[in-house]
Design a protein around this motif. Structure first.
Motif, PDB file in Angstrom:
ATOM      1  N   ILE A 296       1.977  -7.711  -2.825  1.00 45.28           N
ATOM      2  CA  ILE A 296       1.641  -7.404  -1.503  1.00 45.28           C
ATOM      3  C   ILE A 296       2.605  -6.288  -0.518  1.00 45.28           C
ATOM      4  O   ILE A 296       4.280  -6.400  -0.101  1.00 45.28           O
ATOM      5  CB  ILE A 296       1.882  -8.532  -0.175  1.00 45.28           C
ATOM      6  N   PRO A 297       2.615  -4.835  -1.081  1.00 44.56           N
ATOM      7  CA  PRO A 297       3.945  -3.872   0.203  1.00 44.56           C
ATOM      8  C   PRO A 297       3.301  -3.721   1.365  1.00 44.56           C
ATOM      9  O   PRO A 297       2.970  -4.035   1.540  1.00 44.56           O
ATOM     10  CB  PRO A 297       3.474  -2.377  -1.568  1.00 44.56           C
ATOM     11  N   LEU A 298       4.744  -3.747   1.839  1.00 44.53           N
ATOM     12  CA  LEU A 298       4.937  -2.632   2.972  1.00 44.53           C
ATOM     13  C   LEU A 298       4.422  -1.370   2.942  1.00 44.53           C
ATOM     14  O   LEU A 298       4.243  -0.537   2.153  1.00 44.53           O
ATOM     15  CB  LEU A 298       6.321  -2.334   3.585  1.00 44.53           C
ATOM     16  N   PRO A 299       3.382  -1.398   4.137  1.00 47.72           N
ATOM     17  CA  PRO A 299       2.412  -0.296   3.851  1.00 47.72           C
ATOM     18  C   PRO A 299       3.686   0.950   4.103  1.00 47.72           C
ATOM     19  O   PRO A 299       4.105   1.458   5.127  1.00 47.72           O
ATOM     20  CB  PRO A 299       1.501  -0.320   5.526  1.00 47.72           C
ATOM     21  N   LYS A 300       3.146   2.433   2.952  1.00 45.95           N
ATOM     22  CA  LYS A 300       3.835   2.788   3.300  1.00 45.95           C
ATOM     23  C   LYS A 300       2.830   4.493   2.700  1.00 45.95           C
ATOM     24  O   LYS A 300       3.469   5.228   3.654  1.00 45.95           O
ATOM     25  CB  LYS A 300       4.957   3.288   2.211  1.00 45.95           C
ATOM     26  N   ASP A 301       2.144   4.248   1.801  1.00 49.10           N
ATOM     27  CA  ASP A 301       1.322   5.829   1.565  1.00 49.10           C
ATOM     28  C   ASP A 301       0.139   5.921   2.175  1.00 49.10           C
ATOM     29  O   ASP A 301      -0.464   5.397   2.638  1.00 49.10           O
ATOM     30  CB  ASP A 301       1.091   5.665   0.058  1.00 49.10           C
TER      31      ASP A 301
ATOM     32  N   TYR B 159      -0.090   4.116  -3.955  1.00 50.66           N
ATOM     33  CA  TYR B 159       0.002   3.416  -4.188  1.00 50.66           C
ATOM     34  C   TYR B 159      -0.371   1.908  -3.253  1.00 50.66           C
ATOM     35  O   TYR B 159      -0.731   1.715  -3.397  1.00 50.66           O
ATOM     36  CB  TYR B 159       1.164   3.043  -5.020  1.00 50.66           C
ATOM     37  N   SER B 160       0.734   2.212  -2.013  1.00 48.28           N
ATOM     38  CA  SER B 160       0.356   0.957  -0.912  1.00 48.28           C
ATOM     39  C   SER B 160      -1.022   0.747  -0.611  1.00 48.28           C
ATOM     40  O   SER B 160      -1.602  -0.751   0.149  1.00 48.28           O
ATOM     41  CB  SER B 160       1.179   0.701  -0.562  1.00 48.28           C
ATOM     42  N   HIS B 161      -1.981   2.152  -0.411  1.00 52.24           N
ATOM     43  CA  HIS B 161      -3.257   1.859   0.044  1.00 52.24           C
ATOM     44  C   HIS B 161      -4.022   2.058  -1.081  1.00 52.24           C
ATOM     45  O   HIS B 161      -4.608   0.554  -0.415  1.00 52.24           O
ATOM     46  CB  HIS B 161      -3.296   3.482  -0.067  1.00 52.24           C
ATOM     47  N   GLU B 162      -4.010   1.840  -1.637  1.00 51.97           N
ATOM     48  CA  GLU B 162      -4.778   1.305  -2.829  1.00 51.97           C
ATOM     49  C   GLU B 162      -4.376  -0.032  -3.546  1.00 51.97           C
ATOM     50  O   GLU B 162      -5.108  -1.334  -3.989  1.00 51.97           O
ATOM     51  CB  GLU B 162      -5.160   1.852  -4.341  1.00 51.97           C
ATOM     52  N   ARG B 163      -3.377  -0.369  -3.342  1.00 55.47           N
ATOM     53  CA  ARG B 163      -3.112  -2.174  -3.361  1.00 55.47           C
ATOM     54  C   ARG B 163      -4.200  -3.115  -2.874  1.00 55.47           C
ATOM     55  O   ARG B 163      -4.391  -4.139  -2.985  1.00 55.47           O
ATOM     56  CB  ARG B 163      -1.078  -2.283  -3.644  1.00 55.47           C
ATOM     57  N   HIS B 164      -4.118  -2.950  -1.423  1.00 53.38           N
ATOM     58  CA  HIS B 164      -3.742  -2.839  -0.135  1.00 53.38           C
ATOM     59  C   HIS B 164      -5.544  -3.280  -0.664  1.00 53.38           C
ATOM     60  O   HIS B 164      -6.275  -4.245   0.227  1.00 53.38           O
ATOM     61  CB  HIS B 164      -3.378  -2.799   1.111  1.00 53.38           C
TER      62      HIS B 164
END
Length: 728
Positions: free
Chosen positions: A73-78, A83-88
């Protein structure tokens, strides 16, 4: 009492009592998955409902794989595509699938895993500010634009609804107080301009907040979702239903965004239908949401959405929005024709509605959906132009005489497209965008969307003096709409006609398109008549953008073989290479033919007599190679006092590369001429076989009007706007 007022009173009464503030977990799930459907969903197997079983297995495979490793659960960044967009995004869908698996299989592992992930998000969310990459977009927190945040909550609230019964009180309290309520507040009170906007962004926000209110038994969230932040009804979900759809179910931003916006509409409506069926949400505005689902199906080539306005061409009937739409429409109508679309989709959703589709598909014989010629009026009252579909066999003419379509609209008044054999032949560029492809500027709309895709020359619409309609001003274009003149069908023809008087100052455009079928023709023939009235000198250019390989020309062709120059410097012309010019030759019509999808097509330019045909290819001034290398034929005339373009698009012949056979590669039209007679125009087509087809088009096109005309020694009488004559 008016029906709309009565509905408003009922809605107000119902939403005030929509949710009791209780902690009864037995009423969950009750959004798109309803408790009464769970028993049947548990019994479903690969024999009775194979598509349902396949969807369940796919969900289990994906969630089991995620559970086997630590979930990031990454910090929103991209930005979009990063990456963070697609991961969430993926995490939201995994939560949703875990909820479905727990509901259907009853395995507590899925609920426990989902609860842990929800708690982790509840720990993260209070620490977040606005996304660092929001740029010009309305900012989100998890994502770079708030639209994506709203999408995330529509799925996560459904996941919570399904796993809530298995969560501890402490987990529920943490998730509700630190994630769901602050999230709903951010989408609504803290983002008022988006939440109250009559636009697909506002629809997504209203659906997310409203569904959260239903799950949390919080009537405030339900109320503002339905009627806007001030609860006056000037904004909110009901206002979206009032303003964004025409009475025929056409969505003002076009078919591509109709597909996208349908999901929050049908999800929230189905959830409301579950909680308060007496509200009758699917009956609102004469069943407008059901109409919208059927309209979206019709506004395709049978597979992909018609690329009107900002549209990405790889979106079709098998997208998840339409899978939900078809399952819900089938639940509400039991229309077996919808099973034909479900069969094309070859997937179902894991809801009771999806199960019914899967079961009935397994039991039913193959059916065909009735794609047909239709007129879809635009505007809330149906008085802001229209989109017309003329269908004959495997041919579809798309005629756009609709309103601007807000910010996603293009400057293409009275433009058209042609589909044949399920393929795009006369094409529209759609949008210049690579959605979620991070290397292409993060997947946003590219600069070429403005400099090319929205410009008039990028469409099959009349360009005057190489400027775009309304000088490219959305504000100006949104003040008026084309006037639909006629949509009528005869035994061998279909006709649509419209007028545009505001796109260019001092120029009135009237365009009529007729789709003709006759035994003398090898396939449906498109007759296109475009008249521009003006008192001043103008350069008129009429593009035909086409897909395929150029074959032959009839006329004097001057080809630029040594060097290429752009056709112009602005308004889209800077992106077109000038490849060649075709000038009229004596005693021969101006023609260009191409091969596409194993069929030959010939464009015959009948009038004006002194026109030239420019051959152009896209790609100039494109240093980042953002544009496709599409081609166009552009009829050009410079006149004072107006002009009339008369063009024919003929389908003929067949190419079989496997068998190495070719039939009818050349046009059947040897000569074409148009003449004005008293009360009618007569287009005469002399064929290479020695026969003559005359197409008589009455000036007075009322369907019931009787006409008479003398053609030489022949006296012709007919009723209606079009009449066909054959002389052998």
């Amino acid at each position: 009492m008016r029906a709309g007022v009565f509905f408003s009173i009922v809605v107000t009464a119902l939403i005030l009592s929509a949710c009791e503030s209780d902690t009864d977990v037995s009423r969950h799930p009750n959004l798109l998955v309803a408790a009464q459907d769970v028993a049947a969903m548990k019994r479903a197997d690969g024999v009775s409902a194979p598509l349902f079983a396949d969807a369940l297995q796919q969900a289990q495979t994906e969630v089991d794989a995620a559970m086997a490793q630590a979930l990031d659960i990454p910090l929103p960044k991209d930005p979009g595509g990063g990456y963070s967009h697609e991961r969430h995004k993926k995490n939201a869908l995994l939560l949703f699938q875990a909820g479905q698996l727990y509901t259907i299989k009853g395995d507590p592992r899925y609920a426990n895993w989902a609860a842990e992930v929800l708690v982790r998000y509840a720990d993260l969310y209070p620490t977040l500010g606005l996304h660092p990459e929001h740029k010009h977009q309305a900012p989100g927190k998890l994502f770079w634009q708030i639209l994506n945040d709203a999408w995330w909550l529509t799925y996560v609230i459904q996941a919570y609804d399904m796993v809530l019964p298995a969560m501890t009180e402490d987990q529920r309290a943490q998730v509700e107080s630190r994630l769901l309520r602050p999230y709903a507040d951010f989408l609504s009170k803290e983002s008022a301009s988006t939440f109250n906007k009559v636009h697909n962004h506002g629809t997504w926000a209203a659906a997310a907040v409203g569904m959260t209110g239903l799950v949390l038994a919080d009537d405030y969230y339900v109320n503002i979702a339905l009627k806007g932040l001030d609860q006056s009804g000037k904004a909110g979900f009901l206002k979206q239903m009032d303003q964004l759809f025409s009475p025929d179910g056409y969505y003002t931003e076009g078919p591509y965004y109709q597909r996208y916006a349908l999901l929050p509409f049908v999800m929230f409506a189905r959830a409301l239908d579950r909680h308060k069926p007496s509200m009758g949400i699917f009956e609102y505005r004469d069943r407008i949401l059901i109409k919208a689902i059927y309209a979206a199906i019709q506004l395709t080539d049978g597979h992909y959405f018609l690329p009107l306005n900002d549209a990405i061409k790889d979106k079709g009937l098998d997208t998840i929005e339409m899978v939900y739409g078809v399952s819900i429409a089938y639940a509400k109508t039991q229309d077996k024709n919808l099973l034909a679309i479900a069969r094309k989709q070859n997937q179902v959703v894991l809801t009771g509605d999806g199960l019914r589709v899967a079961v009935d598909l397994a039991r039913s014989a193959d059916v065909q959906f009735p794609f047909s010629s239709q007129l879809f009026r635009d505007g809330p009252n149906g008085d802001e132009g229209a989109v017309a579909l003329l269908r004959a066999g495997d041919t579809t003419v798309v005629f756009k005489a609709a309103s601007q379509g807000m910010g996603h609209g293009h400057f293409d008044r009275l433009g058209w497209q042609l589909y044949s054999q399920g393929a795009e032949i006369v094409s529209d560029y759609g949008a210049a965008r690579y959605l979620n492809v991070e290397p292409k500027q993060g997947g946003i709309y590219l600069p070429e969307n403005t400099s090319w895709a929205k410009q008039t020359v990028a469409h099959n619409a009349l360009v005057v003096d190489r400027t775009s309609h309304f000088d490219g001003s959305v504000k100006r274009a949104s003040k008026s709409s084309p006037e639909l003149l006629q949509f009528v069908r005869g035994e061998q023809w279909q006709l649509v006609s419209a007028r545009e008087a505001n796109a260019y100052k001092g120029v009135v455009m009237t365009r009529t398109q007729i789709l003709l079928e006759h035994p003398l023709l090898s396939g449906p023939l498109v007759l296109d008549l475009l008249a521009a009235e003006s008192d001043e000198q103008h350069v008129y250019e009429l593009p035909v953008h086409f897909q395929g390989q150029l074959m032959t020309f009839s006329g004097e062709l001057a080809v630029n073989t040594d060097a290429l120059k752009p056709l112009g410097t602005q308004n889209g012309y800077q992106h077109l290479w000038h490849k060649a010019t075709l000038a009229p030759a004596a005693h021969r019509p101006l023609q260009a033919s191409w091969l596409s999808n194993n069929r030959f097509y010939t464009l015959t330019a009948v009038a004006p007599a002194d026109q030239t045909l420019l051959v152009a290819e896209l790609g100039a001034n494109d240093p980042e190679f953002n544009l496709r290398r599409d081609q166009a034929l552009i009829a050009r005339a410079e006149t004072s006092g107006g002009v009339q373009f008369v063009q024919l698009l003929e389908q003929h012949g067949h190419y079989d590369g496997r068998a190495e056979t070719v039939s009818q590669p050349r046009s059947a039209i040897a000569r074409a001429a148009i003449e004005q007679h008293p009360g009618a125009q007569v287009l005469t087509l002399d064929t290479v076989s020695g026969q003559t087809l005359r197409i008589v088009l009455a000036d007075d096109r009322a369907p019931e009007r009787q006409h008479a005309l003398s053609l030489g020694e022949q006296r012709v009488q007919w009723q209606g706007p079009v009449h066909l004559l054959v002389n052998h």
